[in-house]
Each structure stands twice: as structure tokens, then as C-alpha cells.
Design an enzyme around this catalytic site. Structure first.
Site, short mmCIF file in Angstrom:
data_model
loop_
_atom_site.label_atom_id
_atom_site.label_comp_id
_atom_site.label_asym_id
_atom_site.label_seq_id
_atom_site.Cartn_x
_atom_site.Cartn_y
_atom_site.Cartn_z
CE LYS A 138 0.64 -2.27 1.00
NZ LYS A 138 0.79 -3.11 -0.18
CG ASP A 178 3.08 0.30 1.04
OD1 ASP A 178 3.13 0.19 -0.20
OD2 ASP A 178 3.21 -0.67 1.81
O1 LIG Z 1 3.28 -3.86 -0.84
C1 LIG Z 1 3.53 -3.65 -1.99
C2 LIG Z 1 4.21 -2.44 -2.46
O2 LIG Z 1 4.63 -1.65 -1.41
C3 LIG Z 1 3.12 -4.62 -3.02
O3 LIG Z 1 1.76 -4.56 -3.14
P1 LIG Z 1 0.97 -5.80 -3.69
O4 LIG Z 1 1.17 -6.90 -2.69
O5 LIG Z 1 -0.43 -5.32 -3.80
O6 LIG Z 1 1.58 -6.13 -5.01
#
Ligand SMILES: O=C(CO)COP(=O)(O)O
Ligand SMILES: NC(=O)C1=CN([C@@H]2O[C@H](COP(=O)(O)OP(=O)(O)OC[C@H]3O[C@@H](n4cnc5c(N)ncnc54)[C@H](O)[C@@H]3O)[C@@H](O)[C@H]2O)C=CC1
EC number: 1.1.1.94
Length: 438
Positions: free
Chosen positions: A256, A309
Site C-alpha cells: 500500500k 491500510d
Molecule cells: O503504515 C502506516 C499507516 O498504517 C503509516 O504510513 P506511512 O509510513 O506512509 O506514514
């Protein structure tokens, strides 16, 4: 112990008569996909409990009624390691946060805050801090690792000589550079005897610190470990769901990040909601397609660690990956964006790993390839996006529905119609000419 697979088998035979038609239909719809996922066995295989598992397993009933018995180590003093250690301490567990820098440890213990990564958030008084790795890991039930993917192997190697009966849970959402190893692969490789799990879900650390209701997934083949993690972290603000699809849950968290970068970039171009919905949904298709090839259950991507997510990180400026994409969309170079962020954005490496792996394995990942072209081959974003939109006919949800996903028949038909239209035009032209000749 009855495995989820056993109970499925029982249900299936009980419903056999009445459900024959439905199950045939489902088998048809999921044709080949679940079979491939279960054949590869990743994340689905139930291993026999090992000596390490029994350390958590033997106290399971007690842990459930009294999670404060759990002794936990959290390795990595960034935003996520700190947020999770704080949840465990707040639940009354014996929780220690290990941070490699001695001065940072002193400052955290004194101020009960993580000034660099979570400024302004007071941590639970009961949380302990240490820069002594051996003392932190010794005599613990579970070691949670929350260092960036690029430091994961080094961390596991450092704790390897200290492991006696502890289980390990990865909180990291990355992939190793060049080897394409996931964090669970590294644990299995370095510590083959150890009982392990991975935790992943829509868990922006700052929202968790603000007590905004959130949920996550602990995936492990070990039922006692799943229960222990639920007991340690579950609260009225943070629900912990369980899964035995380690590969699917872990891939959801890692993949993701690629699409959060894409969405951050799209936002810089002020795209509309239709466009965002298209990116998000086709991202999910890509993730699931890749997951199936890697032995995950495609249905896992419909859960919290997949679509959950994906949604959270693709919609929030709290996501570091989204912010990287946004800076790229505003014309910054990748190096400048990473420097400006100053925190972990796993997607930057994951795009490269997945681009390479999908290219070699022939997995259709158009968004990932397009992002790679923009970021690493310096192609113009608008041209690449236009090329994506002009790609051939595809089927929707082809990762769970049995379609001819190349839509070969339709494409051939369209080609034939356009050829015969051209022939007709030629014939018309010929007959016009011959009329004129008359
Ligand atoms: O995995 C995350 C939220 O689930 C955090 O995402 P980032 O690493 O892009 O900040
Ligand atoms: N921040 C979040 O909202 C979430 C992060 N994650 C994942 O957690 C992992 C860690 O991310 P964050 O805590 O956000 O990162 P961060 O950027 O906030 O902090 C990283 C931490 O790791 C430490 N570190 C780096 N290299 C190290 C090494 N070799 N040995 C020991 N420590 C080292 C750094 O000093 C820093 O304390 C990532 O894989 C991320 O995707 C998962 C869910 C949510």
C-alpha cells in the site's frame, strides 16, 4: 488444537447437500486462485508448536485474564515503535522500548515524550526505556520489531544470540533491498526455530497517540501468539484482529505504500474524486494480483491490512509515503523529498523491489511500473498517466473472479471490427473511384 482449515472442512461437509450449487459456483468464481494460494503454502501452513511457542502457549489462559503478566520488548524508537510500546504499557504490560541512542533514551525517560517523532504526546508513566539490547530482550515473552525495513536483518541478527524462548512480531511494513525478502522471511532465515508473527493495519501513529479508534491485524501461524498480541495491545481504542495469512497481511502493509505515493502525487495535480477512486481500486487489484503470485489469500486484501491500510494511507497527509508522493508531484526530486521528510517512507524502496520482481515474474502491475518510470527513469508524469489510461481493455475484480483477464476475445473482436471498418472504407473509396471512372 483445531485449525481454521479443519473447521472449514467440517462446515463444508455439514452443508454439503444444501450448499452444493453455491459451492460449485464459488469454486468457479475463485477458480485456481485459492488453489494456487494454498499450494504455495505460505502463510497457511500450520507448523507444529516449537519450544519457543510453548513459552507463550503455556501461560495462555492466564495471559488472557491478566495481560499484565506479559513482558514485552519494542525495538525501534520511531513513531510506530513508541506508539505500540505506549499502548502495551497503558494496558499494564511490562513494556520496554529499546532505542539505540543512549542520549535519546535518557531524554525520553526524563520527559516521557518522544520529542523527535511524536512531539507533544505524553507517554505512559509505566513505559520503560533502554539502549541496552541484551537487557531489553532477555526474559521477554514477545519482541516487537519496529525498525525500518532496511535495518531489519541487522536487528534480527543482533538479537539472535539473545533468543531463548521469546516470540518475535514484526511491525515493519517494508521489503529488504535487492533480496525482495519480507520481514517474516528474514526472521525465518536468521531464526528458523522462532515463533513469529506480523502485525499490520491502518495505524497512523499520531492518530493512535490521540486515542482515535483504530484497528489492526496480527497474523501468525501460532494461535497462542495471536492471542498474546491481542491481549497485550487490545483496548477500547485499539482493536486487534487475528489472521493466519502471514504473507497476505504483510504484503498488504508493504504494497500500500507504493499507492500512497501515487495518490500523494495525484493530489498534487488536484485530481477529482473519480480519479482517486479509480487509483485506489485499481491499486487494490494490483496488490491482490501480486499477493496471489506470492502465495497470499486474495481475500486478505479485503481486510484491514489490505483495503483498510490502503484507504488510510492514500487519504492522509499524516502518511509519510503520501507526503513523498505529494512532494514529487510538486516537482521535487526523490532525493530532495526523502531528505525533507526525514522519516521512514518504505514505499520509496518498495516501488523498486516490486517493479523489478513483477517485471521478472511477468505480473501485471501498471501503476507500480508507471510510478517507477516517473521517479527513477525521469519520465513525465502526465505522459505516463495518459499512457496508463489508454491501456487495453481489462476486466474488473479479475483477481477474485475467473475472467479471461486479457479480454482477448473482446480485443480481437474490436480489432476485427476496426479492420473491417477500414476495409469497408477502402471498398467505399474504391467504388467511389470506380463510379468517378465511369
Ligand atoms: O503504515 C502506516 C499507516 O498504517 C503509516 O504510513 P506511512 O509510513 O506512509 O506514514
Ligand atoms: N509511523 C506509522 O504511522 C507506522 C509505521 N509503521 C512501520 O513501522 C516501521 C518503522 O517506522 P516508524 O516508526 O514510523 O519510523 P520512524 O522514521 O518514525 O523511525 C525509525 C526509527 O528506527 C530507528 N532506526 C533506524 N535504523 C535503525 C537501526 N539500524 N537500528 C535500530 N534502530 C534504527 C531510528 O533511529 C528511528 O528511531 C516502518 O516499517 C513503518 O512502515 C507501521 C505502521 C504505522
Amino acid at each position: 488444537m483445531t485449525s481454521p482449515n479443519d473447521s472449514n472442512k467440517n462446515n463444508n461437509s455439514a452443508n454439503n447437500e444444501a450448499g452444493n450449487n453455491t459451492s460449485e459456483k464459488q469454486n468457479g468464481m475463485l477458480a485456481g486462485i485459492l488453489e494456487r494460494a494454498s499450494k504455495s503454502g505460505i502463510g497457511r501452513k500450520k507448523s507444529t508448536p516449537n519450544p519457543v511457542e510453548s513459552a507463550v502457549a503455556k501461560d495462555m489462559a492466564e495471559i488472557h485474564s491478566n495481560p499484565t503478566k506479559l513482558r514485552l520488548a519494542f525495538l525501534g524508537g520511531g513513531s510506530f515503535g513508541t506508539a505500540m510500546a505506549n499502548l502495551a504499557a497503558r494496558n499494564g504490560c511490562d513494556a520496554t522500548l529499546w532505542v539505540r541512542n543512549k542520549r535519546t533514551v535518557k531524554a525520553m525517560a526524563k520527559t516521557q515524550t518522544n520529542k523527535k517523532y511524536l512531539p507533544g504526546y505524553k507517554l505512559d508513566d509505566r513505559l520503560k526505556y533502554s539502549h541496552d539490547l541484551a537487557a531489553t530482550v532477555k526474559d521477554k515473552d514477545i519482541i516487537f520489531i519496529a525498525v525500518p525495513g532496511l535495518a531489519f536483518r541487522e536487528t534480527v541478527k543482533n538479537i539472535a544470540p539473545l533468543i531463548s524462548g521469546q516470540s518475535i512480531v514484526s511491525l515493519t511494513k517494508g521489503m529488504e533491498k535487492d533480496t525482495f525478502a519480507m520481514m517474516s522471511d528474514i526472521i525465518k532465515e536468521v531464526l528458523p526455530e522462532v515463533n513469529f508473527g506480523v502485525m499490520s493495519g491502518p495505524n497512523l501513529a499520531i492518530e493512535i497517540m490521540k486515542n482515535m479508534p483504530s484497528a489492526t491485524v496480527i497474523a501468525s501461524e501460532s494461535e497462542p501468539l495471536r492471542h498474546a498480541v491481542q491481549a497485550a495491545l487490545h483496548s477500547a481504542f485499539f482493536r486487534v484482529f487475528a489472521s493466519d495469512d502471514v504473507r497476505g497481511v504483510e504484503l498488504g502493509g508493504a504494497l500500500k505504500n507504493i499507492y500512497a505515493i501515487a495518490m500523494g502525487m495525484a493530489a498534487a495535480y488536484e485530481v477529482g474524486e473519480n480519479t482517486k477512486a479509480m487509483i485506489l481500486t485499481r491499486a487494490l487489484a494490483e496488490m491482490s494480483r501480486f499477493g496471489v503470485e506470492e502465495g497470499a489469500n486474495p481475500l486478505t486484501f479485503l481486510g484491514l491490512s489490505g483495503v483498510g491500510d490502503l484507504y488510510a494511507t492514500c487519504s492522509s497527509e499524516l502518511s509519510r509515503n503520501y507526503r513523498i508522493g505529494n512532494m514529487l508531484g510538486r516537482g521535487m526530486s526523490i532525493d530532495a523529498a526523502v531528505k525533507k521528510l526525514g522519516q521512514t517512507a518504505e514505499g520509496v524502496n518498495t516501488i523498486q523491489q516490486v517493479h523489478e520482481k513483477a517485471t521478472k515474474a511477468g505480473i501485471y502491475m501498471p501503476i507500480t511500473h508507471a510510478l517507477y518510470a516517473v521517479i527513477y527513469e525521469d519520465k513525465a508524469a502526465l505522459g505516463v498517466a495518459l499512457h496508463l489510461m489508454e491501456a487495453g481493455f481489462r476486466s474488473d475484480v479479475e483477481f477474485v473472479m475467473a475472467h479471461d483477464h486479457s479480454n482477448a476475445a473482446l480485443t480481437a473482436h474490436m480489432k476485427n471490427s476496426s479492420n473491417s471498418a477500414k476495409d469497408n472504407t477502402k471498398d467505399d473509396a474504391k467504388s467511389k473511384n470506380s463510379d468517378a471512372d465511369k
